[in-house]
Design an enzyme around this catalytic site. Structure first.
Site, PDB file in Angstrom:
ATOM      1  N   GLU A 193      14.857  46.443 -10.147  1.00 43.02           N
ATOM      2  CA  GLU A 193      14.685  47.262 -11.355  1.00 43.02           C
ATOM      3  C   GLU A 193      13.727  46.584 -12.331  1.00 43.02           C
ATOM      4  O   GLU A 193      12.878  47.235 -12.950  1.00 43.02           O
ATOM      5  CB  GLU A 193      16.045  47.488 -12.026  1.00 43.02           C
ATOM      6  CG  GLU A 193      16.879  48.519 -11.303  1.00 43.02           C
ATOM      7  CD  GLU A 193      18.328  48.538 -11.784  1.00 43.02           C
ATOM      8  OE1 GLU A 193      18.842  49.617 -12.059  1.00 43.02           O
ATOM      9  OE2 GLU A 193      18.927  47.446 -11.892  1.00 43.02           O
ATOM     10  N   TYR A 194      13.879  45.283 -12.413  1.00 43.36           N
ATOM     11  CA  TYR A 194      12.986  44.520 -13.282  1.00 43.36           C
ATOM     12  C   TYR A 194      11.534  44.691 -12.822  1.00 43.36           C
ATOM     13  O   TYR A 194      10.639  44.982 -13.609  1.00 43.36           O
ATOM     14  CB  TYR A 194      13.388  43.045 -13.274  1.00 43.36           C
ATOM     15  CG  TYR A 194      12.485  42.158 -14.100  1.00 43.36           C
ATOM     16  CD1 TYR A 194      12.741  41.949 -15.453  1.00 43.36           C
ATOM     17  CD2 TYR A 194      11.375  41.537 -13.531  1.00 43.36           C
ATOM     18  CE1 TYR A 194      11.907  41.141 -16.213  1.00 43.36           C
ATOM     19  CE2 TYR A 194      10.540  40.727 -14.282  1.00 43.36           C
ATOM     20  CZ  TYR A 194      10.807  40.530 -15.624  1.00 43.36           C
ATOM     21  OH  TYR A 194       9.980  39.737 -16.372  1.00 43.36           O
ATOM     22  N   ASP A 195      11.327  44.533 -11.518  1.00 45.77           N
ATOM     23  CA  ASP A 195       9.982  44.651 -10.968  1.00 45.77           C
ATOM     24  C   ASP A 195       9.380  46.025 -11.256  1.00 45.77           C
ATOM     25  O   ASP A 195       8.187  46.147 -11.504  1.00 45.77           O
ATOM     26  CB  ASP A 195       9.983  44.417  -9.453  1.00 45.77           C
ATOM     27  CG  ASP A 195      10.283  42.958  -9.119  1.00 45.77           C
ATOM     28  OD1 ASP A 195      10.183  42.117 -10.046  1.00 45.77           O
ATOM     29  OD2 ASP A 195      10.625  42.670  -7.958  1.00 45.77           O
TER      30      ASP A 195
ATOM     31  N   LYS B 123      18.934  14.162 -24.119  1.00 44.17           N
ATOM     32  CA  LYS B 123      17.521  13.808 -24.149  1.00 44.17           C
ATOM     33  C   LYS B 123      16.919  14.290 -22.837  1.00 44.17           C
ATOM     34  O   LYS B 123      17.128  13.699 -21.793  1.00 44.17           O
ATOM     35  CB  LYS B 123      17.330  12.304 -24.307  1.00 44.17           C
ATOM     36  CG  LYS B 123      15.877  11.921 -24.380  1.00 44.17           C
ATOM     37  CD  LYS B 123      15.682  10.566 -25.018  1.00 44.17           C
ATOM     38  CE  LYS B 123      14.244  10.325 -25.425  1.00 44.17           C
ATOM     39  NZ  LYS B 123      13.307  10.345 -24.321  1.00 44.17           N
TER      40      LYS B 123
ATOM     41  N   ARG C 173       2.119  16.904 -26.545  1.00 48.94           N
ATOM     42  CA  ARG C 173       2.262  15.897 -27.583  1.00 48.94           C
ATOM     43  C   ARG C 173       1.012  15.026 -27.691  1.00 48.94           C
ATOM     44  O   ARG C 173       0.624  14.622 -28.775  1.00 48.94           O
ATOM     45  CB  ARG C 173       3.472  15.034 -27.232  1.00 48.94           C
ATOM     46  CG  ARG C 173       3.634  13.847 -28.101  1.00 48.94           C
ATOM     47  CD  ARG C 173       5.047  13.310 -27.953  1.00 48.94           C
ATOM     48  NE  ARG C 173       5.183  12.108 -28.737  1.00 48.94           N
ATOM     49  CZ  ARG C 173       5.450  10.913 -28.243  1.00 48.94           C
ATOM     50  NH1 ARG C 173       5.620  10.775 -26.945  1.00 48.94           N
ATOM     51  NH2 ARG C 173       5.556   9.884 -29.017  1.00 48.94           N
TER      52      ARG C 173
ATOM     53  N   CYS D 218      -6.580 -15.311  -3.520  1.00 47.04           N
ATOM     54  CA  CYS D 218      -6.332 -13.888  -3.783  1.00 47.04           C
ATOM     55  C   CYS D 218      -6.395 -13.115  -2.468  1.00 47.04           C
ATOM     56  O   CYS D 218      -7.356 -13.246  -1.715  1.00 47.04           O
ATOM     57  CB  CYS D 218      -7.369 -13.359  -4.756  1.00 47.04           C
ATOM     58  SG  CYS D 218      -7.353 -11.565  -4.920  1.00 47.04           S
TER      59      CYS D 218
ATOM     60  N   CYS E  41      -9.808 -10.836  -2.751  1.00 46.60           N
ATOM     61  CA  CYS E  41     -11.174 -11.358  -2.820  1.00 46.60           C
ATOM     62  C   CYS E  41     -11.258 -12.826  -2.413  1.00 46.60           C
ATOM     63  O   CYS E  41     -12.341 -13.402  -2.414  1.00 46.60           O
ATOM     64  CB  CYS E  41     -11.738 -11.175  -4.225  1.00 46.60           C
ATOM     65  SG  CYS E  41     -11.031 -12.305  -5.431  1.00 46.60           S
TER      66      CYS E  41
ATOM     67  N   CYS F 100      -5.564 -14.262 -10.084  1.00 40.40           N
ATOM     68  CA  CYS F 100      -6.767 -14.386  -9.272  1.00 40.40           C
ATOM     69  C   CYS F 100      -7.908 -14.725 -10.223  1.00 40.40           C
ATOM     70  O   CYS F 100      -8.036 -14.130 -11.283  1.00 40.40           O
ATOM     71  CB  CYS F 100      -7.028 -13.053  -8.576  1.00 40.40           C
ATOM     72  SG  CYS F 100      -8.740 -12.795  -8.135  1.00 40.40           S
TER      73      CYS F 100
HETATM   74  S1  IVH Z   1      13.726  14.795 -31.165  1.00 39.19           S
HETATM   75  C1  IVH Z   1      11.566  13.164 -34.635  1.00 39.19           C
HETATM   76  N1  IVH Z   1      15.355  15.633 -29.292  1.00 39.19           N
HETATM   77  O1  IVH Z   1      11.866  12.349 -26.561  1.00 39.19           O
HETATM   78  C2  IVH Z   1      12.316  13.292 -33.374  1.00 39.19           C
HETATM   79  N2  IVH Z   1      13.350  14.549 -28.634  1.00 39.19           N
HETATM   80  O2  IVH Z   1      10.991   9.754 -27.709  1.00 39.19           O
HETATM   81  C3  IVH Z   1      11.477  13.799 -32.289  1.00 39.19           C
HETATM   82  N3  IVH Z   1      13.046  14.383 -26.234  1.00 39.19           N
HETATM   83  O3  IVH Z   1       8.571  13.077 -26.735  1.00 39.19           O
HETATM   84  C4  IVH Z   1      12.114  14.094 -31.033  1.00 39.19           C
HETATM   85  N4  IVH Z   1      14.890  15.396 -25.664  1.00 39.19           N
HETATM   86  O4  IVH Z   1       9.909  14.972 -25.915  1.00 39.19           O
HETATM   87  C5  IVH Z   1      14.192  15.020 -29.566  1.00 39.19           C
HETATM   88  N5  IVH Z   1      16.862  16.456 -27.741  1.00 39.19           N
HETATM   89  C6  IVH Z   1      15.711  15.842 -28.010  1.00 39.19           C
HETATM   90  C7  IVH Z   1      14.845  15.363 -27.005  1.00 39.19           C
HETATM   91  C8  IVH Z   1      13.669  14.717 -27.367  1.00 39.19           C
HETATM   92  C9  IVH Z   1      13.796  14.805 -25.220  1.00 39.19           C
HETATM   93  C10 IVH Z   1      11.768  13.640 -26.084  1.00 39.19           C
HETATM   94  C11 IVH Z   1      10.641  14.246 -26.818  1.00 39.19           C
HETATM   95  C12 IVH Z   1       9.807  13.109 -27.344  1.00 39.19           C
HETATM   96  C13 IVH Z   1      10.592  11.923 -26.955  1.00 39.19           C
HETATM   97  C14 IVH Z   1      10.735  11.014 -28.140  1.00 39.19           C
END
Ligand code: IVH
Length: 694
Positions: free
Chosen positions: A37-39, A117, A138, A409, A412, A427
């Site tokens: 359906e989505y398609d 994280k 970034r 080494c 080289c 080296c």
């Molecule tokens: S907060 C000012 N939250 O960690 C704070 N970062 O070391 C900025 N990352 O490149 C980051 N999970 O990509 C934040 N729940 C999370 C995160 C997170 C992964 C990564 C982020 C950044 C790196 C910072």
């Protein structure tokens, strides 16, 4: 459906409907319709848009299939810098973090926002009038790459938001990643197609997001999770968790595991709760992140160098496995360091197959007493190179199983030396050694250095072994014919490499200096050097001894000034220690290095090193700004980011060395001081005019 009276209205309805199903499927995990359906809906929209090209729109779900390949990525300056996080590796470090926060805020207990994280790639998404207009990686934190077409293909990323005051101009920060199951499937596909497999989900995400052809990205099931906002968060929300709640309401994927925790005990509980669930999560995480929840408190805590004081990443311990050492070899690094490396019987550590692990250096190897044939514990943490931790069980240990550092080494055959007080054997072949040349070249072309795409290990290997490239300068004399004769080099890829080399001819000073590979000079040091000297000439002509002396003198003078309560003078090259200064001195005075640098910038090869602060009408050399008062349209941090992005400095106090004072409302004594010293005063508009907006 062409019978619909108003195609525009029908297209609009379809877009809403399709995006609603995208959200249900990818964010809520609760689809309401079948794939078929989505398609059908999707097909109808595609047909409608091709029958009425005037209806096409960048926020249509049909744009998620990718667009024509780009020649290169444009640069994006981040309006709010994308920072890194400090790490805590154990409970004590977390307690210390919490203590610092409480002391700075002068309060008893802090409420934290906690989330996983993610082990992916950070991106910043810009929305204008509710429409996704730009997405960037970034990069170095100040400048990233514009990967908008690639991000459009990420199904869980909303292309359009509800109209609301807070979606007029919104910046969302988050992570792009692969679910582990999707990653496995991708690698299986790569294997079948005879393509290279990715080492881990993170690399796969990074590789997929940085493809110039977004149609390929569209076939990679990337995911997105929002974990924060950029500009003006404080003006809109009271707490971080409020901001994330709102993002979820707007349709952004925000992970289920996020939570609010009270005090240090709360976050430590969170850590162990998520730790238990870690293996069941669909994506890889390498820790959790704690942030002070109140945004005004975040603001009050501010930043230290590149990381916020209000947040910390609490890492889970590295994963360990046992396996057998097949043999021990040495690898020659960029500066000639010989590193013993254990070749291992392949073993899975934290979801990645490991076949090599470093033994760091001879002393370390002796201390751990590792022999070929031993069964050892190997450890791998995130992106870090796997290492041998200890011997679990000794092997047969015949004479030939014992490692000894070679006297010559292996590449080289130059003599190997070990300087007193140094752990590393080196080296002595310098750039005569092919291994060193290869490593130097790989560093030179690296993404954070000259960023020349398409030159990887395999190509460098051939270029150096066939003597096509003896130093980085030779890269700029390569032509397509020379490259096309190499293995795995089709005409097209040869042309791409040549184009990429050509593009790198214009390079800013900091990257150029970093690319040179001076021992001890990483990106940060290179930036300091670029700011200080402003031009390549000035850096090459510097009198390093005099600089060292001057530095000491200013230090001493500052100590005296501090006692008298006077403002300190700026220390030249602050942040660069005497060893590194000596290393730079040595490097720039070596005849060979001078020759290579001279060749790079000669008219034949034509590398132009732009001065540290050349963009848009700014003066060539680095300038010092002082900020005071409240600016109407940007925060202090944003103003600072803008100034630093242009290679200038921000200082805390007004002195004769100040070039400009940037004054907002309620500027106080600094304004008087600046006026007394005849220093020009700018308002926000003039600052932006001087430096350019982006
Ligand atoms: S907060 C000012 N939250 O960690 C704070 N970062 O070391 C900025 N990352 O490149 C980051 N999970 O990509 C934040 N729940 C999370 C995160 C997170 C992964 C990564 C982020 C950044 C790196 C910072």
């Amino acid at each position: 459906m062409s019978s619909h009276a108003r195609p525009a209205a029908r297209a609009e309805a379809l877009r809403r409907e399709i995006e609603r199903h995208n959200h249900l499927y990818y964010v809520r995990d609760a689809p309401e319709i079948t794939d078929a359906e989505y398609d059908r809906l999707f097909r109808e929209l595609v047909d409608l848009e091709s029958a009425h090209p005037e209806l096409a729109s960048p926020d249509s779900p049909t744009q998620r299939v990718g667009a024509a390949p780009l020649p290169e990525f444009a640069e994006v300056r981040h309006r709010t810098p994308m920072l890194s996080l400090a790490n805590a590796f154990d409970e004590d470090e977390v307690r210390a973090f919490d203590r610092r926060v409480r002391e700075a805020l002068e309060i008893e207990a802090v409420e934290y926002a906690a989330d996983p994280k993610f082990d992916g790639l950070a991106v910043s998404l810009a929305y204008r009038k509710g429409v996704f207009v730009q997405g960037a990686t970034r990069g170095d934190g100040a400048t990233g790459e514009d990967v908008t077409p690639n991000l459009r293909t990420v199904r869980s990323l909303p292309l359009r938001l509800p109209q609301a005051p807070d979606t007029e101009a919104l910046e969302v920060r988050g992570e792009v990643l692969f679910y582990r199951s999707d990653f496995e499937k991708l690698n299986a596909r790569q294997r079948q197609a005879g393509e290279k497999e990715f080492a881990n989900p993170r690399n796969a995400a990074a590789g997929s997001l940085r493809l110039l052809d977004s149609r390929i990205t569209a076939q990679r099931p990337l995911r997105f999770f929002a974990y924060g906002t950029g500009i003006a968060a404080k003006a809109r929300w009271k707490t971080h968790s409020d901001a994330l709640d709102r993002l979820a309401e707007l349709g952004f994927p925000v992970c289920r595991e996020r939570s609010v925790a009270q005090g240090v005990e709360g976050i430590l509980q969170y850590f162990s709760r998520i730790g238990k669930k870690r293996d069941q999560l669909p994506y890889a995480i390498d820790g959790v992140v704690y942030k002070v929840n109140r945004l005004d408190w975040q603001d009050k805590l501010g930043f230290v160098s590149r990381a916020p004081r209000f947040a910390i990443a609490h890492k889970y311990p590295a994963e360990e496995q046992t396996t057998e050492v097949l043999r021990i070899e040495v690898q020659v690094g960029r500066s000639g360091v010989l590193t013993p490396v254990a070749r291992l019987k392949p073993v899975e550590v934290g979801g990645v197959t490991v076949t090599n692990a470093t033994l760091h250096n001879e002393d370390d190897l002796r201390r751990k007493d590792v022999w070929a044939g031993d069964t050892v514990v190997v450890r791998r943490a995130g992106d870090v190179i796997p290492e041998v931790v200890s011997v679990r069980e000794k092997g047969p240990r015949r004479d030939r199983d014992r490692f000894s550092m070679p006297h010559r080494c292996p590449v080289c055959e130059s003599p190997v030396i070990r300087l007193p007080g140094e752990a590393a054997a080196r080296c002595t072949g310098g750039l005569y050694c092919r291994a060193q040349r290869k490593q130097a070249l790989l560093h030179f072309v690296g993404r954070r250095a000259m960023d020349i795409e398409g030159i990887g290990d395999k190509l460098v290997e051939q270029l150096v072994d066939r003597d096509l490239v003896r130093s980085p300068a030779d890269l700029y004399r390569l032509d397509r014919e020379a490259l096309a004769g190499l293995e795995r080099m089709a005409e097209k890829s040869a042309q791409n490499v040549i184009d990429s080399i050509r593009r790198s001819r214009r390079m800013d000073l900091a990257r150029f200096v970093f690319a040179l590979g001076i021992p001890g000079v990483g990106e940060e040091v290179a930036k300091i050097l670029a700011r200080h000297f402003g031009s390549l000439r000035a850096l090459l002509d510097a009198d390093w001894q005099a600089l060292g002396t001057e530095k000491e003198a200013v230090r001493k003078d500052n100590a005296k000034r501090k006692k008298k309560g006077a403002a300190p003078r700026e220390v030249p090259l602050e942040g660069i220690g005497p060893e590194i200064m000596e290393s730079i001195d040595k490097f720039v005075h070596q005849r060979h290095n001078r020759e290579v640098i001279g060749k790079l910038v000669d008219p034949v090869r034509g590398v132009t090193v732009t001065d540290a602060a050349s963009p848009k009408g700014a003066r060539a050399e680095s300038m010092t700004f002082v900020l005071t008062g409240t600016l109407p349209g940007m925060t202090r941090d944003e103003a600072r980011a803008l100034i630093e992005a242009r290679g200038h400095r921000v200082s805390g106090s007004v002195s004769k060395k100040t070039d400009y004072l940037v004054a907002g409302e309620e500027a106080g004594s600094k304004l008087e001081q600046a006026r007394a010293l005849g220093i020009p005063v700018l308002d926000e508009g003039e600052l932006v005019q001087l430096l350019g907006k982006r």
